[in-house]
Design a protein around this motif. Structure first.
Motif, mmCIF file in Angstrom:
data_model
loop_
_atom_site.group_PDB
_atom_site.id
_atom_site.type_symbol
_atom_site.label_atom_id
_atom_site.label_comp_id
_atom_site.label_asym_id
_atom_site.label_seq_id
_atom_site.Cartn_x
_atom_site.Cartn_y
_atom_site.Cartn_z
ATOM 1 N N SER A 117 0.851 -1.193 0.000
ATOM 2 C CA SER A 117 0.000 0.000 0.000
ATOM 3 C C SER A 117 0.887 1.243 0.000
ATOM 4 O O SER A 117 1.670 1.448 0.931
ATOM 5 C CB SER A 117 -0.908 0.010 1.224
ATOM 6 N N PRO A 118 0.802 2.056 -1.060
ATOM 7 C CA PRO A 118 -0.068 1.907 -2.237
ATOM 8 C C PRO A 118 0.466 0.847 -3.194
ATOM 9 O O PRO A 118 1.555 0.316 -3.000
ATOM 10 C CB PRO A 118 -0.023 3.299 -2.868
ATOM 11 N N SER A 119 -0.334 0.573 -4.237
ATOM 12 C CA SER A 119 0.055 -0.428 -5.222
ATOM 13 C C SER A 119 1.290 0.009 -5.997
ATOM 14 O O SER A 119 1.451 1.189 -6.335
ATOM 15 C CB SER A 119 -1.091 -0.677 -6.207
ATOM 16 N N TRP A 121 2.533 -0.898 -9.272
ATOM 17 C CA TRP A 121 2.310 -1.571 -10.551
ATOM 18 C C TRP A 121 3.584 -1.666 -11.387
ATOM 19 O O TRP A 121 3.737 -2.597 -12.183
ATOM 20 C CB TRP A 121 1.236 -0.842 -11.345
ATOM 21 N N ASP A 192 4.544 5.109 -10.787
ATOM 22 C CA ASP A 192 3.484 4.470 -10.012
ATOM 23 C C ASP A 192 2.368 5.437 -9.632
ATOM 24 O O ASP A 192 1.219 5.013 -9.431
ATOM 25 C CB ASP A 192 4.069 3.819 -8.753
ATOM 26 N N THR A 193 2.679 6.726 -9.535
ATOM 27 C CA THR A 193 1.623 7.698 -9.227
ATOM 28 C C THR A 193 0.554 7.679 -10.309
ATOM 29 O O THR A 193 -0.653 7.710 -10.022
ATOM 30 C CB THR A 193 2.212 9.115 -9.104
ATOM 31 N N GLN A 196 -1.374 4.295 -10.148
ATOM 32 C CA GLN A 196 -2.274 4.190 -8.995
ATOM 33 C C GLN A 196 -3.612 4.887 -9.241
ATOM 34 O O GLN A 196 -4.597 4.607 -8.564
ATOM 35 C CB GLN A 196 -1.597 4.778 -7.755
ATOM 36 N N GLU A 197 -3.674 5.774 -10.209
ATOM 37 C CA GLU A 197 -4.918 6.465 -10.545
ATOM 38 C C GLU A 197 -5.715 5.728 -11.613
ATOM 39 O O GLU A 197 -6.829 6.132 -11.959
ATOM 40 C CB GLU A 197 -4.607 7.888 -11.028
ATOM 41 N N SER A 200 -8.030 -0.871 -12.601
ATOM 42 C CA SER A 200 -7.309 -2.127 -12.843
ATOM 43 C C SER A 200 -8.237 -3.314 -12.687
ATOM 44 O O SER A 200 -9.136 -3.323 -11.841
ATOM 45 C CB SER A 200 -6.138 -2.268 -11.865
ATOM 46 N N ALA A 287 0.469 -5.230 -5.989
ATOM 47 C CA ALA A 287 -0.599 -4.334 -6.430
ATOM 48 C C ALA A 287 -1.945 -5.006 -6.194
ATOM 49 O O ALA A 287 -2.043 -6.238 -6.186
ATOM 50 C CB ALA A 287 -0.424 -3.971 -7.906
ATOM 51 N N ASP A 290 -8.731 -3.428 -8.783
ATOM 52 C CA ASP A 290 -10.028 -2.854 -8.429
ATOM 53 C C ASP A 290 -11.149 -3.868 -8.624
ATOM 54 O O ASP A 290 -12.085 -3.921 -7.826
ATOM 55 C CB ASP A 290 -10.313 -1.614 -9.283
#
Length: 378
Positions: A117-119, A121, A192-193, A196-197, A200, A287, A290
């Motif tokens: 956390s956070p993912s 990817w 990754d920022t 993360q938006e 997925s 990761a 969703d």
């Protein structure tokens, strides 16, 4: 006499009307057991069958010793022959995403792992995770879960694919047209920022039907299937039967499912991604997805995914109509037959190798009446 003829004619017409009504009543469609569709890979898009299936009701199913796979109701070797699934199945509605996420966390906990956390990817290895920047979507395509069809749909939604590919050409999506979207390329352009938006998702499948699908599509001698991993199939034959390569090639030999099963046990599924546990292809625990789409419920859940990425006009090639039942699809029927005929010790070893894949969605064993559906608490 004329009045009599008219009277007889009226009676004849009345009898014809009544007969038609009776026929219509008898032929009326039965109420659907479910309101879902199912997408499968190309080999299974030819498999919607309700007759001439390979199940042999005289063969009892092998019961595995793991309690999570044998949740009630189940069938033991001493019980009556396995019957055709009934419409009133307990698990025809898809599980909630909340339950799916809890089950994924349970699978990780069993391995003493937890989500990052956070993912992260960008740390996803391999070549099966994609980022489509225009629709801001991340997708991990596990082989033998319909990934070719999903990549095609995503490429159309992204605007990269302008034409509809027929089933014989669908595997072209794994070439240069999708290469630029693979995470190994995209992480050189984005961080990754950004990831993360993104939205997925991934698609997973019952390990037994995935195992059978991999054999049929890649190794078997089926006319409409098989052979794309021909050399692996030859190696299995040579190793299991103790013969040389020339004999295998000259006689055109293909491995049986029992030989394939023994080979999976020996190699622990590590030879090729089409036969390896799907857990290894996922980006977890680095990761968190969703949405996780069970292949068995890809109609309703997959439709929600397409809406999420504003791809309402994008169809997924290979979808079944609403009357399709995952329990009656050909790979499920083959799984029941073939797995019940091989050595129970081999079945136990296969389960051990793919145990995490079963835990991901608490997938049913092939002896369960609702196989291959996930077993979840409603």
């Amino acid at each position: 006499m004329a009045d009599k003829d008219v009277s007889l004619s009226k009676k004849a017409i009345a009898l014809m009307v009544i007969s038609c009504l009776v026929i219509v009543f008898l032929l009326r469609p039965s109420k659907k057991a479910s309101d879902f569709t199912s997408i499968v890979t190309i080999e299974d898009s030819l498999d919607q069958i309700t007759e001439n299936h390979p199940s042999d009701p005289s063969q009892p199913d092998v019961a595995l010793g793991n309690p999570s796979l044998l949740s009630e109701p189940t069938q033991s070797n001493s019980g009556p022959p396995l019957q055709t699934p009934q419409n009133k199945a307990l698990y025809l509605n898809p599980p909630t995403q909340e339950w799916i996420q809890e089950q994924f966390e349970k699978a990780l906990s069993d391995l003493d792992l937890e989500y990052s956390s956070p993912s992260l990817w960008s740390t996803c290895g391999g070549a099966k995770t994609y980022y489509f920047q225009k629709i801001n979507t991340i997708f991990t395509g596990i082989p033998k879960t319909g990934c070719s069809n999903w990549i095609a749909a995503l490429l159309r939604a992204e605007g990269d694919l302008k034409i509809d590919l027929d089933p014989t050409r669908i595997k072209l999506v794994h070439g240069m047209i999708s290469e630029k979207h693979r995470m190994r390329q995209m992480r050189l352009q984005y961080n990754d920022t950004t990831f993360q938006e993104a939205f997925s998702f991934t698609v997973v499948r019952n390990p037994w039907t995935r195992m059978v699908s991999g054999y049929r599509d890649k190794l078997s001698d089926e006319d409409t299937q098989g052979g794309s991993k021909r050399r692996i199939g030859e190696q299995i034959v040579e190793e299991m039967r103790g013969i040389d390569r020339n004999t295998t090639k000259e006689e055109g030999l293909y491995p049986t499912f029992a030989e394939y099963a023994l080979w999976l046990v020996k190699t622990r599924g590590d030879t090729n991604v089409h036969f390896s546990p799907q857990f290894g292809t996922l980006c977890i625990p680095n990761a968190k997805y969703d949405v996780v789409v069970p292949l068995e419920y890809v109609g309703p859940v997959g439709g929600d995914v397409l809406k999420k990425i504003n791809a309402n006009n994008t169809s997924v090639l290979g979808s079944y109509d609403q009357s399709s039942d995952p329990r009656l699809q050909k790979s499920a029927l083959y799984a029941k037959e073939w797995l019940s005929k091989i050595d129970p010790d081999v079945v136990e070893q296969l389960y051990s190798i793919f145990k995490t894949d079963f835990t991901l969605l608490n997938y049913s064993n092939f002896s369960h009446p609702d196989f291959p559906l996930p077993l979840y608490n409603e």
